[in-house]
Enzyme design. Structure first.
Site, mmCIF file in Angstrom:
data_model
loop_
_atom_site.group_PDB
_atom_site.id
_atom_site.type_symbol
_atom_site.label_atom_id
_atom_site.label_comp_id
_atom_site.label_asym_id
_atom_site.label_seq_id
_atom_site.Cartn_x
_atom_site.Cartn_y
_atom_site.Cartn_z
ATOM 1 N N ARG A 469 0.951 -1.405 -0.018
ATOM 2 C CA ARG A 469 0.169 -0.062 0.078
ATOM 3 C C ARG A 469 1.028 1.040 -0.072
ATOM 4 N NH1 ARG A 469 1.127 -2.132 4.740
ATOM 5 N NH2 ARG A 469 1.445 -0.907 6.291
ATOM 6 N N LYS A 482 12.231 5.095 4.684
ATOM 7 C CA LYS A 482 11.206 5.489 4.021
ATOM 8 C C LYS A 482 11.249 6.994 3.471
ATOM 9 C CE LYS A 482 7.773 2.359 6.250
ATOM 10 N NZ LYS A 482 6.359 2.352 6.999
ATOM 11 N N CYS A 586 -6.051 -9.916 36.709
ATOM 12 C CA CYS A 586 -6.539 -10.951 37.187
ATOM 13 C C CYS A 586 -6.995 -11.904 36.226
ATOM 14 C CB CYS A 586 -7.694 -10.816 38.514
ATOM 15 S SG CYS A 586 -9.112 -10.251 37.913
#
Length: 953
Positions: A469, A482, A586
């Site tokens: 992309r 980049k 937890c």
């Protein structure tokens, strides 16, 4: 290659999370024709090629002209006079090695079209649209028409009389845990209250893992009726066995059938128009007629209307009025007809980017059967980009100049083009949106003048998963910066571009670079960032230095854009705290009930064992104050940290965990397996047996608390629920190799040799400890007080000079996209083994990578659409529009044709009172300092009370 046959998961990684393997498998068999290789056609072809169809044929029988260069990013000045399709072929082919790309330079004919499953026409006549539309409709070929003229665009879809969509929205099917099922007609299903079920009336579900009422397990999908956010009813359960506990209801998506009209019929049906901008219904209905009239004008005059020509606009308006005698619209928007005529010769990159990407998404829908297709017309305009003042420039300003910007000059004139070229913009991010923005900036000529400049910064380097992309990058660029590669690619598109590449992260550490002097020279900022925190930081800088900002983001098929104009619109704003997605500790530690919980637990295990412990050891070795400083962090944290450091430094023979050989690493991994997936579970069941009840008499193991069972190690056993069939041995292989890496011990992949080592590993028998307390809530964990005896022992043991002389360790940073580094191997194995403990359906590697790697789904079409919309707002900023009604914020979802373009919110207003008197100089924050600077009163006392800010001086 992995996953479905022929799907390169490394290349298509982020897109797979949008479309899925099945849809992409169907796409890989499709042959697509894109006719017309001007700016719109090449945008469609680019996005379709990146998506991964079998082949794309680009057709064009015309030659390159100057006007093409304003939006056709693969054409250059040296291509003038040459065939557009042939000139684009090499660059299009380089986009995706898995897609065959062909060029065709002859006019379209019937026999040629029959080779394709999807046909897309751009820059075509209405006669051709009707003729080829009839052919495609009769032969079951999906047919799409896309067109742009200046600031207006048109899109049409015809997928035949019976088109099946297997997944209409792409939303992950709902999956809910069951608390109770009644025996009655209809049976009532009560879900656990930790999450709303999210189902709709008529949805269908399948049941699994139900204990007691087992008749529901593995049955055919059952239609439900919603009773509330946590309950729904099903069919008659009165004859079923009694429900005991547990169970999961998972939504099953149903195919949807769509019927389409051929273009000739659809032209007369205004109910098929999909609206996309609030308040423009009349305008877009008028555009439906205006585009037809424009085709008639071109057919008779053999040309488009002249730029800003009044007589041609009158002729086009007369033709629209004639068409309306049949259409019978209550009221025409005559202004939009004139604007279309004035600007029809324009060819604008941002408009083509938006319409082209939406059209490409329709191609993907046609090939994959995924997402809801357009039914059937969509019109778009950005006429707010035209000058707000009505004083029109001289006609000569819009004439062609034999310039690469002629297609843009035809709309805005040459003076505006000069202004664009003198801009100085800062682009933050050179990823997917950044690449598309830089492409559009090159085409419009932003910063391409002698005094103009684009500064782009991105600290990341190119990876294979980016190529699908981030279209400025190629496989040979992997590992490179980049920003630097993007800057080179942009200069290749437009040699006039002045682009400076930085590799800086935008945060407080780069404030010396991006300071007052830097921002003082900017005209604006474009944010192409992938996280909220960075956007907020950049937004704060823009507020501080009073600079406009273009901002956009994507999430799969969804996207948004925002334009921030100082003193005119609201800013991006601060981070909104949201802890609803946090998993209680937890739950992670003792009571998981979703695969997301086991994956996060596995990721925490990875970080703790292979990153945090080695980092702590290295700090201990290099920092004499490490132990004392750690003791100030609280007993629980200090005990965990120092115990880990001590064990990691002491050899196994002396009770520690430091290995001396590869065999020691395998032994450690085997013991770790036993601790995590057998001993810890047995200890938990010792504290809370299967039949345990609470103080109120209710079963302890109910609702979201799933009663676990310990696993017995078998190197040959398979977890049958996992697509990739992860074995017990997978954990040992991955864990032993990773453990070896942190001690610089070379590992091995041979599973038979590892099995041989395991035969000699002695695993002691575990006996549960009755004195161990297991916490059932985060509150209990916080309230626990740890005795300091063991801490004092550790302090003395860690003072030993022999430990201080140990070798340093090698921490591991988690990297999800390298399939050879054992990182995801460990995560998948650990998560699925724990899921097996708790009867949670396992996840394959692909799903596990998305969740544990926190991957943001992405697809090229959404990225291009967002960048196109952002650049339309750029036109307004450069012109200096002062009416908030001229600007647009956008929210889109290409999966379901959802487009909301609306006026931005105005900035909040504060009542400010100035009182002048002498006061001592005090420190002020940046916002107040800015106002004081404007008042030329740097010395001030600032008082805030009752919502008012008083500047006192």
């Amino acid at each position: 290659m992995s996953g479905a046959v022929g799907i390169d998961e490394g290349f298509y990684s982020r897109q797979l999370y949008v479309l899925g393997h099945e849809a992409m498998g169907r796409m890989s068999t499709a042959n697509v024709l894109v006719a017309g290789m001007r700016g719109l056609g090449v945008e469609i072809a680019k996005d379709v090629i990146l998506s991964g169809v079998r082949s794309v044929t680009v057709q064009d029988d015309q030659h390159t002209q100057w006007t093409d260069l304003s939006s056709q990013f693969f054409l250059k000045e040296c291509h003038l006079g040459q065939n557009r399709a042939l000139c684009s072929l090499q660059q299009l082919t380089a986009l995706n090695p898995h897609v065959q790309v062909l060029a065709y330079t002859q006019p379209l004919d019937t026999d040629f079209l029959l080779q394709f499953q999807v046909v897309v026409l751009t820059n075509s006549s209405l006669d051709d649209q009707k003729r080829f539309g009839e052919l495609c409709h009769s032969r079951g070929i999906q047919f799409i028409v896309a067109d742009t003229k200046g600031l207006c665009g048109q899109l049409f879809c015809d997928f035949g009389e019976c088109f099946e969509v297997l997944d209409s929205d792409g939303v992950t099917p709902a999956s809910v845990m069951i608390q109770h099922i009644s025996k009655e007609n209809p049976g009532l299903v009560i879900c656990t209250d930790d999450k709303k079920h999210g189902l709709n009336k008529g949805s269908k579900v399948v049941f699994s893992e139900v204990q007691g009422m087992t008749e529901l397990n593995n049955s055919q999908p059952v239609e439900i009726n919603v009773c509330g956010p946590y309950s729904f009813s099903i069919n008659d359960t009165s004859s079923f066995s009694d429900y005991i506990r547990g169970g999961v209801a998972t939504e099953v998506k149903q195919p949807v059938m769509f019927e389409f009209k051929p273009l000739r019929e659809a032209l007369q049906d205004h109910s098929l128009l999909v609206m996309n901008d609030w308040g423009k219904e009349r305008r877009h209905k008028t555009l439906h007629l205006a585009f037809q009239a424009l085709h008639g004008f071109v057919k008779t005059q053999q040309r488009l209307p002249q730029c800003w020509c009044q007589s041609d606009a009158d002729s086009l308006l007369a033709a629209v009025r004639e068409l309306n005698k049949v259409a019978q619209l209550e009221q025409l928007d005559e202004a939009v007809v004139r604007s279309l005529s004035y600007t029809a010769r324009g060819d604008l990159a941002p408009v083509n980017a938006f319409i082209g990407s939406v059209a490409a998404q329709e191609v993907i829908k046609a090939c994959s059967g995924k997402f809801t297709p357009l039914q059937q017309w969509m019109y778009f305009d950005a006429l707010e980009c035209l000058p707000e003042d009505k004083d029109q420039a001289a006609p000569s300003s819009f004439l062609p100049k034999s310039s690469r910007y002629d297609g843009q000059i035809a709309v805005f004139g040459s003076d505006f083009q000069e202004k664009l070229m003198m801009q100085n913009y800062f682009v933050v991010g050179a990823g997917a949106i950044g690449c598309e923005l830089l492409k559009n900036f090159a085409l419009v000529g932003l910063g391409a003048g002698e005094d103009g400049k684009i500064t782009v910064t991105d600290m990341d380097f190119i990876e294979k998963s980016n190529l699908n992309r981030q279209f400025l990058f190629r496989s040979q660029d992997i590992g490179k910066s980049k920003s630097e590669v993007a800057a080179v690619a942009v200069r290749e598109m437009n040699p006039q571009m002045n682009v400076v590449a930085h590799q800086n992260r935008l945060d407080t550490n780069s404030e010396e670079v991006y300071n007052y002097n830097f921002f003082k020279g900017l005209h604006g900022v474009a944010a192409a960032l992938d996280n909220v925190e960075a956007r907020v930081y950049l937004d704060g800088l823009c507020i501080k230095y009073q600079k406009s900002m273009l901002e956009g983001g994507t999430l799969g098929s969804k996207g948004h854009t925002l334009v921030v104009v100082p003193h005119l619109t609201a800013s991006y704003g601060p981070v909104k705290s949201n802890s609803s997605g946090d998993i209680p500790l937890c739950t992670l530690k003792n009571f998981p009930h979703r695969i997301e919980h086991t994956l996060q637990w596995a990721r925490d295990q990875f970080e703790g064992l292979f990153k945090h412990v080695p980092e702590n050891v290295n700090q201990f070795l290099s920092d004499a104050e490490f132990v004392e400083r750690t003791l100030t962090h609280g007993d629980a944290e200090a005990l965990e940290t120092l115990e880990g450091v001590w064990r990691s430094q002491v050899n196994m023979e002396a009770g520690g965990t430091r290995p001396q050989s590869w065999e020691d690493c395998v032994s450690w991994a085997r013991h770790k397996w036993e601790t995590l997936f057998n001993n810890d579970i047995r200890q938990l069941l010792h504290c809370f047996p299967e039949g345990e009840v609470t103080s109120t008499g209710l079963p302890f193991w109910s609702g979201s608390k799933r009663c676990p069972h310990p696993l017995d190690f078998d190197p040959n056993i398979l977890l049958l629920d996992v697509v990739l069939q992860a074995t017990h041995l997978d954990y040992v292989v991955a864990a032993s190799n990773l453990y070896g890496q942190i001690y610089n011990i070379k590992g091995r992949r041979d599973r038979n040799s590892i099995k041989k080592i395991l035969e000699g590993v002695h695993v002691p028998i575990f006996t549960p400890n009755s004195s161990v307390k297991i916490h059932t809530s985060d509150k209990e964990m916080e309230e626990e007080k740890v005795m300091g005896t063991r801490l004092q022992e550790l302090k003395q043991e860690l003072a030993s000079s022999s430990l201080k002389s140990s070798a340093k360790m090698f921490p591991i940073d988690f990297e999800k996209d390298d399939d050879s580094n054992f990182h995801m191997d460990y995560i998948v194995a650990a998560s699925n083994l724990r899921a097996e403990n708790y009867y949670i359906p396992a996840a394959d590697r692909h799903q596990s990578k998305r969740i544990a790697g926190r991957i943001i789904p992405a697809i090229a079409t959404t990225t291009a659409a967002v960048a196109g919309l952002m650049c339309l707002e750029l036109y307004k900023l450069v012109q200096g529009h002062q009416n908030i009604s001229s600007y647009r914020s956008a929210f889109i979802n290409l999966a379901v044709q959802y487009f909301v373009l609306s006026q931005p919110c105005p900035p909040p207003h504060f009542e400010v009172t100035f009182m002048y008197f002498t006061a001592a100089k005090v420190q002020t924050d940046s916002f107040l300092a800015l106002w004081l600077d404007r008042l030329d009163k740097p010395e001030a006392t600032v008082i805030q009370r009752k919502g008012k800010v008083f500047f006192n001086n």
